[in-house]
Scaffold this active site. Structure first.
Site, mmCIF file in Angstrom:
data_model
loop_
_atom_site.group_PDB
_atom_site.id
_atom_site.type_symbol
_atom_site.label_atom_id
_atom_site.label_comp_id
_atom_site.label_asym_id
_atom_site.label_seq_id
_atom_site.Cartn_x
_atom_site.Cartn_y
_atom_site.Cartn_z
ATOM 1 N N ASP A 144 0.842 -1.195 0.000
ATOM 2 C CA ASP A 144 0.000 0.000 0.000
ATOM 3 C C ASP A 144 0.879 1.247 0.000
ATOM 4 O OD1 ASP A 144 -2.142 -1.704 0.191
ATOM 5 O OD2 ASP A 144 -2.440 -1.408 2.346
ATOM 6 N N ARG A 145 0.340 2.321 -0.528
ATOM 7 C CA ARG A 145 1.103 3.566 -0.618
ATOM 8 C C ARG A 145 1.650 4.006 0.740
ATOM 9 N NH1 ARG A 145 -1.134 9.295 -3.161
ATOM 10 N NH2 ARG A 145 0.777 10.504 -2.835
#
Length: 330
Positions: A144-145
């Site tokens: 995930d970012r």
């Protein structure tokens, strides 16, 4: 105002400089020359060692004569440097493992793994600009970012196939560190709950525990308790669903600190007050079989300064119960 200089260099390798990679040697010697340009002149054969072309990973030997062609270097005080170049520089420092087949990266939080969703660049685009001599470079998996930690990339198509096979067979071992709200129950060591993906009105993807979801299993182990404020847990993925650890932590009633999608915003305000500004989820280790040597490789990524400082503040204000396995990261 730009200052252009032209240089032509011939270097002779003396004792003390042997066994250094040619790309790193040139990066140190040619001040002001972007690493992308260094890889470009190596790829095209413009750099010669003993009158022969070499690969970027060639290791220098005593007596090697290196010829570097005319290079136009731009030195500028222009402050309008692109954000992409800042990301590229940060990722160069974040590489923790590299050979001819794979790259292991300690991905910083806040950087997406690929462009899209309004982003013009991501980890893969930045690394391709850093490694122009690498003809093939693809993500093996994703983070995930807002999640930091070990991210693996393949430099050969054959390596990617073999590593993807390990992912399908769940033979890769992925271990995360997460700081969750409250005191994690000692008896909960496995969360086996199916996850269903949904799309919100703002087009953002989210998952929730639902009987119609895909089978999802996460192993949890308490690493450190901070009174009743928070718990540091090790989370090991058995399956690899989107947002799996975050959704399973919420399902148990102990969401990850500063999780904007699944967390408790009111509770997270306390942690912003002690300097934490990001999701406390970190991919600490990744273990897999090397696609070429067939040996087991373990890549470990240390926590960043912000996460470490958060834990120090918690230890100062609470009496933790310490565990040993991840002390090297804390």
């Amino acid at each position: 105002m730009h200052n252009d200089i032209f240089s032509k260099n011939i270097f002779m390798i003396l004792p003390g400089f042997e066994e250094q990679r040619i790309d790193n040697f040139l990066h140190n010697k040619l001040k002001g020359v972007p690493r992308s340009m260094i890889y470009r002149i190596l790829r095209t054969g413009a750099v010669r060692i003993n009158k022969k072309r070499v690969k970027p990973w060639y290791k220098l030997q005593i007596g090697d004569e290196i010829y570097v062609p005319l290079i136009r270097t731009i030195r500028s005080k222009d402050a309008n440097l692109s954000k992409k170049m800042a990301v590229v520089t940060a990722l160069e420092d974040a590489i923790i493992y590299e050979d001819e087949y794979i790259i292991g990266l300690n991905k910083p939080s806040g950087i997406a793994v690929h462009g899209g969703s309004g982003l013009q660049y991501g980890v893969i685009e930045a690394l391709r600009s850093l490694r122009p001599a690498t003809e093939f470079l693809e993500l093996v998996h994703r983070l995930d970012r807002d999640t930091s930690g070990v991210l693996l990339l393949a430099k050969k198509r054959s390596s990617l196939r073999m590593l993807h096979e390990q992912l399908r067979e769940n033979s890769m071992e992925k271990n995360y560190l997460a700081l969750v709200q409250g005191r994690w129950p000692m008896h909960i060591k496995i969360v086996d709950a199916p996850l269903l993906k949904t799309i919100q009105c703002n087009h953002q993807s989210k998952v929730r525990v639902h009987q119609n979801g895909k089978p999802s299993k996460t192993l949890f182990q308490i690493k450190e308790n901070y009174a009743h404020i928070a718990t540091l847990v090790k989370a090991s993925l058995v399956t690899g669903r989107m947002h799996q650890i975050r959704a399973h932590a919420l399902h148990i009633g102990h969401p990850i600190i500063l999780d904007n999608l699944y967390g408790n915003s009111d509770f997270s305000k306390h942690f912003k007050g002690i300097g934490l500004q990001r999701l406390f989820l970190h991919a600490a280790t990744l273990s897999f079989i090397h696609p070429h040597t067939k040996k087991i490789i373990l890549i470990s990524a240390p926590l960043d300064k912000q996460l470490n400082n958060c834990l120090k503040r918690l230890r100062f204000s609470a009496t933790p119960v310490k565990c040993n396995q991840f002390n090297c990261f804390l």
